[in-house]
Write an enzyme that holds these catalytic residues in place. Structure first.
Site, PDB file in Angstrom:
ATOM      1  N   ARG A 164       0.843  -1.211   0.000  1.00 33.66           N
ATOM      2  CA  ARG A 164       0.000   0.000   0.000  1.00 33.66           C
ATOM      3  C   ARG A 164       0.872   1.253   0.000  1.00 33.66           C
ATOM      4  NH1 ARG A 164      -2.181  -3.575  -1.241  1.00 33.66           N
ATOM      5  NH2 ARG A 164      -4.031  -4.609  -0.419  1.00 33.66           N
ATOM      6  N   SER A 281     -10.566  -0.662   3.777  1.00 29.89           N
ATOM      7  CA  SER A 281      -9.745  -0.923   4.979  1.00 29.89           C
ATOM      8  C   SER A 281      -9.232   0.402   5.519  1.00 29.89           C
ATOM      9  CB  SER A 281      -8.538  -1.797   4.627  1.00 29.89           C
ATOM     10  OG  SER A 281      -8.986  -2.972   4.011  1.00 29.89           O
ATOM     11  N   GLU A 381      -4.625   3.657   6.371  1.00 32.35           N
ATOM     12  CA  GLU A 381      -4.362   3.443   4.942  1.00 32.35           C
ATOM     13  C   GLU A 381      -4.752   4.659   4.092  1.00 32.35           C
ATOM     14  OE1 GLU A 381      -5.234  -0.597   3.257  1.00 32.35           O
ATOM     15  OE2 GLU A 381      -6.218   0.581   1.705  1.00 32.35           O
TER      16      GLU A 381
HETATM   17  C1  LIG Z   1     -15.317  -0.235  -0.336  1.00 34.45           C
HETATM   18  C2  LIG Z   1     -13.863  -0.009  -0.607  1.00 34.45           C
HETATM   19  C3  LIG Z   1     -13.025  -1.085  -0.809  1.00 34.45           C
HETATM   20  C4  LIG Z   1     -11.663  -0.893  -1.077  1.00 34.45           C
HETATM   21  N1  LIG Z   1     -10.892  -1.992  -1.284  1.00 34.45           N
HETATM   22  C5  LIG Z   1      -9.574  -1.841  -1.568  1.00 34.45           C
HETATM   23  C6  LIG Z   1      -8.760  -2.991  -1.822  1.00 34.45           C
HETATM   24  O1  LIG Z   1      -9.220  -4.136  -1.820  1.00 34.45           O
HETATM   25  N2  LIG Z   1      -7.458  -2.791  -2.094  1.00 34.45           N
HETATM   26  C7  LIG Z   1      -6.904  -1.538  -2.134  1.00 34.45           C
HETATM   27  O2  LIG Z   1      -5.706  -1.429  -2.387  1.00 34.45           O
HETATM   28  N3  LIG Z   1      -7.660  -0.428  -1.910  1.00 34.45           N
HETATM   29  C8  LIG Z   1      -8.968  -0.547  -1.628  1.00 34.45           C
HETATM   30  N4  LIG Z   1      -9.742   0.563  -1.393  1.00 34.45           N
HETATM   31  C9  LIG Z   1      -9.126   1.894  -1.404  1.00 34.45           C
HETATM   32  C10 LIG Z   1      -9.287   2.642  -2.759  1.00 34.45           C
HETATM   33  O3  LIG Z   1     -10.256   2.015  -3.548  1.00 34.45           O
HETATM   34  C11 LIG Z   1      -7.994   2.688  -3.556  1.00 34.45           C
HETATM   35  O4  LIG Z   1      -6.973   3.272  -2.788  1.00 34.45           O
HETATM   36  C12 LIG Z   1      -8.141   3.457  -4.857  1.00 34.45           C
HETATM   37  O5  LIG Z   1      -6.995   3.285  -5.640  1.00 34.45           O
HETATM   38  C13 LIG Z   1      -8.370   4.961  -4.629  1.00 34.45           C
HETATM   39  O6  LIG Z   1      -8.707   5.527  -5.884  1.00 34.45           O
HETATM   40  P1  LIG Z   1      -9.341   6.964  -6.001  1.00 34.45           P
HETATM   41  O7  LIG Z   1      -9.372   7.334  -7.438  1.00 34.45           O
HETATM   42  O8  LIG Z   1     -10.637   7.016  -5.293  1.00 34.45           O
HETATM   43  O9  LIG Z   1      -8.253   7.863  -5.245  1.00 34.45           O
HETATM   44  P2  LIG Z   1      -8.507   9.146  -4.347  1.00 34.45           P
HETATM   45  O10 LIG Z   1      -9.160   8.744  -3.073  1.00 34.45           O
HETATM   46  O11 LIG Z   1      -9.144  10.221  -5.134  1.00 34.45           O
HETATM   47  O12 LIG Z   1      -7.010   9.577  -4.031  1.00 34.45           O
HETATM   48  C14 LIG Z   1      -6.183   8.739  -3.253  1.00 34.45           C
HETATM   49  C15 LIG Z   1      -4.747   9.315  -3.311  1.00 34.45           C
HETATM   50  O13 LIG Z   1      -4.251   9.213  -4.639  1.00 34.45           O
HETATM   51  C16 LIG Z   1      -3.918  10.513  -5.158  1.00 34.45           C
HETATM   52  N5  LIG Z   1      -4.297  10.492  -6.571  1.00 34.45           N
HETATM   53  C17 LIG Z   1      -5.536  10.197  -7.095  1.00 34.45           C
HETATM   54  N6  LIG Z   1      -5.474  10.233  -8.448  1.00 34.45           N
HETATM   55  C18 LIG Z   1      -4.206  10.560  -8.779  1.00 34.45           C
HETATM   56  C19 LIG Z   1      -3.524  10.771 -10.021  1.00 34.45           C
HETATM   57  N7  LIG Z   1      -4.132  10.636 -11.190  1.00 34.45           N
HETATM   58  N8  LIG Z   1      -2.213  11.123  -9.974  1.00 34.45           N
HETATM   59  C20 LIG Z   1      -1.560  11.265  -8.791  1.00 34.45           C
HETATM   60  N9  LIG Z   1      -2.150  11.079  -7.593  1.00 34.45           N
HETATM   61  C21 LIG Z   1      -3.459  10.720  -7.591  1.00 34.45           C
HETATM   62  C22 LIG Z   1      -4.709  11.500  -4.322  1.00 34.45           C
HETATM   63  O14 LIG Z   1      -4.088  12.773  -4.293  1.00 34.45           O
HETATM   64  C23 LIG Z   1      -4.690  10.808  -2.969  1.00 34.45           C
HETATM   65  O15 LIG Z   1      -3.466  11.034  -2.335  1.00 34.45           O
HETATM   66  C24 LIG Z   1     -11.113   0.420  -1.125  1.00 34.45           C
HETATM   67  C25 LIG Z   1     -11.961   1.521  -0.930  1.00 34.45           C
HETATM   68  C26 LIG Z   1     -13.322   1.320  -0.680  1.00 34.45           C
HETATM   69  C27 LIG Z   1     -14.222   2.501  -0.503  1.00 34.45           C
END
Ligand SMILES: Cc1cc2nc3c(=O)[nH]c(=O)nc-3n(C[C@H](O)[C@H](O)[C@H](O)COP(=O)(O)OP(=O)(O)OC[C@H]3O[C@@H](n4cnc5c(N)ncnc54)[C@H](O)[C@@H]3O)c2cc1C
Length: 385
Positions: A164, A281, A381
């Site tokens: 992570r 998580s 996380e």
């Molecule tokens: C129900 C649920 C289940 C989940 N299960 C998992 C799992 O099984 N495994 C897992 O690893 N994660 C899991 N996650 C966490 C999440 O889905 C991941 O971390 C996902 O990659 C976040 O994507 P996002 O676009 O929403 O990022 P955001 O929440 O918008 O951003 C997260 C971080 O990434 C940065 N960021 C976003 N886009 C970019 C970009 N294009 N360039 C540079 N930086 C960027 C942001 O600035 C921030 O720091 C889960 C979340 C939920 C709600």
């Protein structure tokens, strides 16, 4: 350039927390962003890159300029006898991308089905689920240096992926200057690019994390490319998937079957953020030495733990939280999910949502009790803003 003033972020964070951004810019054109980055308007402001908002806790209004990533597009870059190179732009939905690759007949991402969020955020925390991490299928990414507007490319080693974790979660200490000029600027000739890559690779020798090359809040990932080998192998080490194999009497399931099983398991275990706000998580699974693991098992024989390659053990953070009696407990409208103690939820919905402060008070209380009982400090996380 259209800047939205004072937009609500409630529908842009999966907790559903009420917060506003001072300003928001939707990024759907890379060249336009490159120009904006050079302007005094941009340089005067702090910024926050926002994907799907599924890994964020907003503890107040966001003063920075929010860059909402809406870059769309996906394609097959190359195919040969070894496999498929597939590319998606940062604003693509991760799960839709996984589904699309399987529909095309390119297996490999099925264990990571139904992870919410965008493709662009997937390398940031090296997403992973059910025995597969992004780094196992990652080829390279393109990004834009938000301090200069220059584009650059990183391979897996340069991303410094960890559990992570990646270089995108760490800040730059030694080199406040132009990061992209030291990396492979896309517009440069390939020989210079190779040199820049070598330079970066050699300066990254102390990775997994070289804080000197950190890219937190500095890079906007625009494209991510994956290599999906034709010699596909099912990854079924996780107990939940083994149970599915037994239940369906299938020793050799197809990628599509694994995808369906993973979706079923996740729907069963995790709250859907569309209905119950959460960020998945809330804490990382901690790793401990074998001595510490044995010590805890002596007191708590049912401890859920997995051996790691380096001789350490990964402990299930959800088990530790559960053992401290947190399941179902709440602070205001923030609560520990009754089916999975690792997940904190917004039990007030959109009408009466929890605040970021309530989430963090609950999270800190959990950290304290786990620390007092097991001597382990749980690390959150999601990104706390
Ligand atoms: C129900 C649920 C289940 C989940 N299960 C998992 C799992 O099984 N495994 C897992 O690893 N994660 C899991 N996650 C966490 C999440 O889905 C991941 O971390 C996902 O990659 C976040 O994507 P996002 O676009 O929403 O990022 P955001 O929440 O918008 O951003 C997260 C971080 O990434 C940065 N960021 C976003 N886009 C970019 C970009 N294009 N360039 C540079 N930086 C960027 C942001 O600035 C921030 O720091 C889960 C979340 C939920 C709600």
């Amino acid at each position: 350039m259209v800047i939205e003033s004072n937009p609500s972020l409630q529908s842009y964070n999966s907790f559903g927390i009420l917060a506003r951004a001072q300003e928001m810019l939707r990024v759907s054109d890379i060249e336009e962003l490159q120009e904006i980055v050079q302007t005094p308007f941009f340089k005067e402001r702090a910024h926050l890159v926002l994907g799907g908002g599924t890994n964020l806790v907003l503890t107040g209004d966001v003063k920075a300029l929010v860059l909402k990533v809406e870059l769309k597009g996906k394609r097959l870059v190359k195919e040969d006898e070894t496999g498929y190179w597939v590319e998606a732009m940062a604003g693509e939905n991760w799960h839709d991308f996984v589904t699309w690759t399987l529909d095309q007949g390119w297996p490999g991402l099925e264990n990571m089905a139904l992870i919410p969020g965008s493709v662009g955020a997937s390398p940031v925390q090296n997403i992973g689920a059910y025995g597969v991490e992004l780094q196992d299928r990652f080829f390279e990414l393109d990004a834009l240096d938000l301090t200069t507007g220059k584009r650059f490319r990183l391979d897996a080693a340069q991303c410094a992926f960890g559990y992570r974790d990646s270089i995108f979660k760490h800040g730059s200490k030694r080199h406040p200057g132009d990061f992209a000029s030291r990396v492979s600027a896309l517009e440069r000739p390939p020989d210079q690019r190779a040199n820049a890559q070598r330079l970066l690779a050699s300066s990254s020798a102390s990775l997994p994390i070289d804080l000197n090359l950190g890219l937190a809040n500095r890079a906007l990932i625009t494209h991510v490319r994956f290599f999906l080998p034709k010699k596909w192998r099912a990854v079924l080490e996780y107990q939940d998937l083994q149970k599915k194999c037994l239940m369906h009497s299938k020793a050799q399931p197809s990628a599509k079957e694994i995808y369906d099983w993973v979706c079923d398991i996740r729907r069963e275990k995790l709250p859907d953020p569309q209905f119950i706000g959460n960020v998945g998580s809330f804490f990382k699974n901690p790793s401990v030495s074998s001595e510490q693991c044995k010590d805890i098992i002596a007191r708590e024989p049912s401890l859920v733990h997995y051996p790691l390659l380096d001789g350490r053990y990964k402990l299930a953070a959800g088990w530790l939280i559960d053992a401290c009696g947190w399941r179902g407990k709440s602070v205001g409208m923030a609560a520990v999910y009754h089916k999975q103690a690792l997940v904190l939820i917004n039990k007030g919905g959109a009408e009466n949502p929890c605040t970021g402060g309530e989430v963090m008070t609950l999270a800190r209380a959990i950290q304290t009790s786990v620390y007092e009982r097991f001597g382990i400090l749980l690390e959150p996380e999601p990104m706390i803003l």
